[in-house]
Design a protein around this motif. Structure first.
Motif, PDB file in Angstrom:
ATOM      1  N   TYR A  82     -25.099  -3.538 -30.622  1.00  0.00           N
ATOM      2  CA  TYR A  82     -24.695  -2.225 -31.154  1.00  0.00           C
ATOM      3  C   TYR A  82     -25.918  -1.353 -31.409  1.00  0.00           C
ATOM      4  N   GLY A 179     -15.254  -1.652 -30.264  1.00  0.00           N
ATOM      5  CA  GLY A 179     -14.519  -0.746 -31.138  1.00  0.00           C
ATOM      6  C   GLY A 179     -13.013  -0.954 -31.102  1.00  0.00           C
ATOM      7  N   ILE A 181     -10.738  -0.192 -28.988  1.00  0.00           N
ATOM      8  CA  ILE A 181     -10.035   1.047 -28.636  1.00  0.00           C
ATOM      9  C   ILE A 181      -8.811   0.720 -27.790  1.00  0.00           C
TER      10      ILE A 181
ATOM     11  N   GLU B  36      -5.110   4.566 -37.758  1.00  0.00           N
ATOM     12  CA  GLU B  36      -4.908   3.859 -36.490  1.00  0.00           C
ATOM     13  C   GLU B  36      -3.795   2.815 -36.597  1.00  0.00           C
ATOM     14  N   GLN B  37      -3.861   2.009 -37.676  1.00  0.00           N
ATOM     15  CA  GLN B  37      -2.915   0.898 -37.766  1.00  0.00           C
ATOM     16  C   GLN B  37      -1.490   1.352 -38.033  1.00  0.00           C
ATOM     17  N   SER B  38      -1.347   2.541 -38.588  1.00  0.00           N
ATOM     18  CA  SER B  38       0.005   3.040 -38.814  1.00  0.00           C
ATOM     19  C   SER B  38       0.659   3.438 -37.497  1.00  0.00           C
ATOM     20  N   ARG B  42      -1.179   6.779 -31.588  1.00  0.00           N
ATOM     21  CA  ARG B  42      -0.340   6.506 -30.436  1.00  0.00           C
ATOM     22  C   ARG B  42       0.759   7.560 -30.333  1.00  0.00           C
ATOM     23  N   ARG B  57     -10.360   8.444 -27.592  1.00  0.00           N
ATOM     24  CA  ARG B  57     -10.575   7.011 -27.823  1.00  0.00           C
ATOM     25  C   ARG B  57     -10.902   6.797 -29.287  1.00  0.00           C
ATOM     26  N   VAL B  58     -10.033   6.061 -29.957  1.00  0.00           N
ATOM     27  CA  VAL B  58     -10.164   5.920 -31.401  1.00  0.00           C
ATOM     28  C   VAL B  58     -10.839   4.609 -31.776  1.00  0.00           C
ATOM     29  N   VAL B  59     -11.934   4.702 -32.514  1.00  0.00           N
ATOM     30  CA  VAL B  59     -12.560   3.529 -33.100  1.00  0.00           C
ATOM     31  C   VAL B  59     -12.180   3.538 -34.577  1.00  0.00           C
ATOM     32  N   ALA B  60     -11.393   2.534 -34.999  1.00  0.00           N
ATOM     33  CA  ALA B  60     -10.863   2.542 -36.358  1.00  0.00           C
ATOM     34  C   ALA B  60     -11.682   1.630 -37.263  1.00  0.00           C
ATOM     35  N   ILE B  69     -21.108   5.889 -38.049  1.00  0.00           N
ATOM     36  CA  ILE B  69     -21.017   6.003 -36.592  1.00  0.00           C
ATOM     37  C   ILE B  69     -21.308   7.451 -36.174  1.00  0.00           C
ATOM     38  N   GLY B  73     -24.463   9.314 -33.959  1.00  0.00           N
ATOM     39  CA  GLY B  73     -24.094  10.021 -32.731  1.00  0.00           C
ATOM     40  C   GLY B  73     -23.222   9.219 -31.797  1.00  0.00           C
ATOM     41  N   ASP B  74     -22.576   8.173 -32.306  1.00  0.00           N
ATOM     42  CA  ASP B  74     -21.757   7.323 -31.449  1.00  0.00           C
ATOM     43  C   ASP B  74     -20.311   7.785 -31.364  1.00  0.00           C
TER      44      ASP B  74
END
Lengths: 234, 268
Positions: A82, A179, A181, B36-38, B42, B57-60, B69, B73-74
């Motif tokens: 990472y 991640g 995704i 995201e989990q709810s 989607r 693209r979701v990073v949760a 993050i 800058g990710d």
């Protein structure tokens, strides 16, 4: 994905129904783990053989390190990758973080020590057995590597499978660098972790059963290939 | 054997290099586990993608990590819930243009037996005081997430420094914390969305809700392109604007789990 109260029924539904989301996740899991193992084998087998054959200062330390890295925690491997791939990191400009490629790199880091360390042992044993013979034929150490690897292929297959087991089972590394995704970097293990945290335990366990079947399938295929080759080799 | 080996090698290589993901137009969004989990993304991302052709693209992760993050800058945009930290993020020059997007609320979950007797109290501060007074098990996220920061804020407003065997810092996400709380019959502060989509409730039930202190607003922030040239500023702005547009707000409002609306439009 289906969801019920019984993990085995859920697993069965997942498999029979060929759930589209699941198929995508399974393919990505195989792609990432097999890819990581393939790369680790290409690098690790010659590396292990080289360490087995040559004597150089610090060799004992290198072997110890290699053996120790077999126990590298996936989370640590993930964190290292990472930090390397992050936009703020040294390799940030490639934009690889949160992609399957990043996951392959992280798993490769986990698998490489296993394959290299086990290969070193196998080749070292073989070298002791064949050293005189190969030397009398005038074979150099470098030339002996392919011969020895080929001769130890059945034991080495087990080493590679051990690497695959490690890759397909870990969740810590792929979760950090991928991640999780949806549809892009979600693999079996991260999907299982997600469903567990959503409290859908039957679905999580169902996915776990599917993963185990998958791993068994890959191992079974490897066994058959190995057996048929062994028989032909006599 | 050599041939078998070669064939399988080629197979693996094609598998690895194989079909790259279709849409190249995408942004990376760092958001919270609760959203995201709810299943919110989607529900709303396909609508956005249809309108703009941009995938999200979701990073949760927890809000603290999501901000981190962004700082590195990710991600291109953030959707998180910790107003103070969000404003600091913008003030420090890491992000710009913070907007209110939606809200829901935090709720106090606990075992049906309710050993600290919090079911009837008027304020969440009193509920927390009773839990501490009774020494009843309390599961804290302990992960620097938005929910964890809210919980610590409530403790400090209640004048309590939680410590002792009854106070368990888990260091895990909302779902894992709920699983653990269910396992040890502990009280836990949760966001409503995670609770409604959580299935392994066992003896847990909703014990306290509705206090103003439990308001939970979500904000959208753009990661500052001056900090990181790789940020997809234009695409991210389209998402940012869409979230607070009439269409975006309608998409958020229409998301329901078991007939219950989880997030409420809050754009100004």
């Amino acid at each position: 994905m289906p969801s019920g109260d019984n993990a085995f029924m859920t697993a069965l539904q997942l498999i029979v129904g060929l759930d589209q989301t699941l198929v995508g996740i399974v393919l990505l899991s195989l792609q990432v783990s097999l890819g990581a193992v393939a790369i680790a084998a290409v690098l690790g087998l010659p590396l292990g053989a080289a360490i087995a054959l040559w004597r150089f200062p610090g060799r004992g330390l290198l072997i110890t390190l290699l053996n120790a890295f077999m126990g590298l925690p996936p989370v640590v491997a993930g964190l290292m990758v990472y930090l390397m791939l992050s936009r703020a990191g040294p390799l940030g400009s490639f934009g690889l973080l949160f992609t399957p490629t990043a996951m392959v790199i992280a798993q490769c880091l986990l698998v490489l020590p296993i394959i290299a360390a086990l290969c070193r042992q196998v080749v070292e044993d073989l070298w002791q057995e064949y050293e005189e013979q190969l030397r009398s034929l005038g074979t150099s150490r470098g030339r002996a590597i392919p011969t020895l690897l080929w001769d130890g292929r059945f034991s080495l297959l087990t080493a590679v499978l051990a690497g695959f087991g490690r890759a397909s089972a870990e969740v810590g590394a792929v979760l950090i660098v991928g991640g999780n995704i949806d549809g892009v970097t979600r693999v079996m293990t991260t999907a299982i972790a997600l469903e567990t945290s959503r409290g859908d335990l039957p679905l999580a366990l169902g996915l776990g059963i599917v993963l185990m079947l998958l791993v068994a399938l890959v191992n079974g295929a490897a066994y058959l290939v190995g057996e048929s080759a062994r028989r032909r080799a006599g | 054997m050599r041939r078998v080996f070669l064939v399988s090698l080629i197979l693996v290589v094609t598998l690895v290099l194989g079909p790259a993901k279709a849409s190249d137009q995408y942004i990376t969004l760092a958001s919270t586990t609760s959203t995201e989990q709810s299943g919110l993304f989607r529900h709303i991302v396909p609508t956005f993608r249809e309108a703009t052709g941009i995938d999200v693209r979701v990073v949760a992760v927890g809000t603290g990590q999501a901000l981190n993050i962004g700082r590195r800058g990710d991600a291109d945009a953030l959707l998180v819930h910790d107003r103070l930290a969000e404003e600091r993020f913008v003030d420090d020059g890491y992000g710009l243009d913070r907007r209110d997007v939606m809200y829901n609320d935090f709720i106090l979950i606990g075992p049906e037996s309710d050993p600290a007797d919090v079911a009837g109290v008027d304020s969440v501060l009193d509920a927390f005081r009773r839990i501490a007074g009774a020494g009843a098990s309390f599961a804290s996220r302990g992960d620097d997430s938005g929910t964890h920061r809210k919980e610590r804020q409530i403790w400090s407003e209640a004048g309590i420094e939680p410590a002792g065997r009854w106070y368990r810092e888990l260091g895990s996400g909302m779902g894992a914390a709920l699983n653990t709380a269910a396992g040890m019959d502990a009280y836990v502060l949760a966001d409503r969305a995670s609770w409604l989509s959580f299935r392994n409730r066992q003896e847990l039930t909703l014990l306290h809700e509705g206090d103003d202190a439990l308001f939970n607003p979500y904000g959208s922030i753009l990661v500052h392109p001056d900090r990181h040239r790789s940020v997809k500023a234009d695409l991210a702005r389209q998402w940012h604007e869409w979230l607070v547009s009439e269409e975006g707000q309608k998409a958020i409002a229409s998301f329901k789990v078991r007939d219950e609306q989880l997030f409420f439009p809050y754009a100004q």
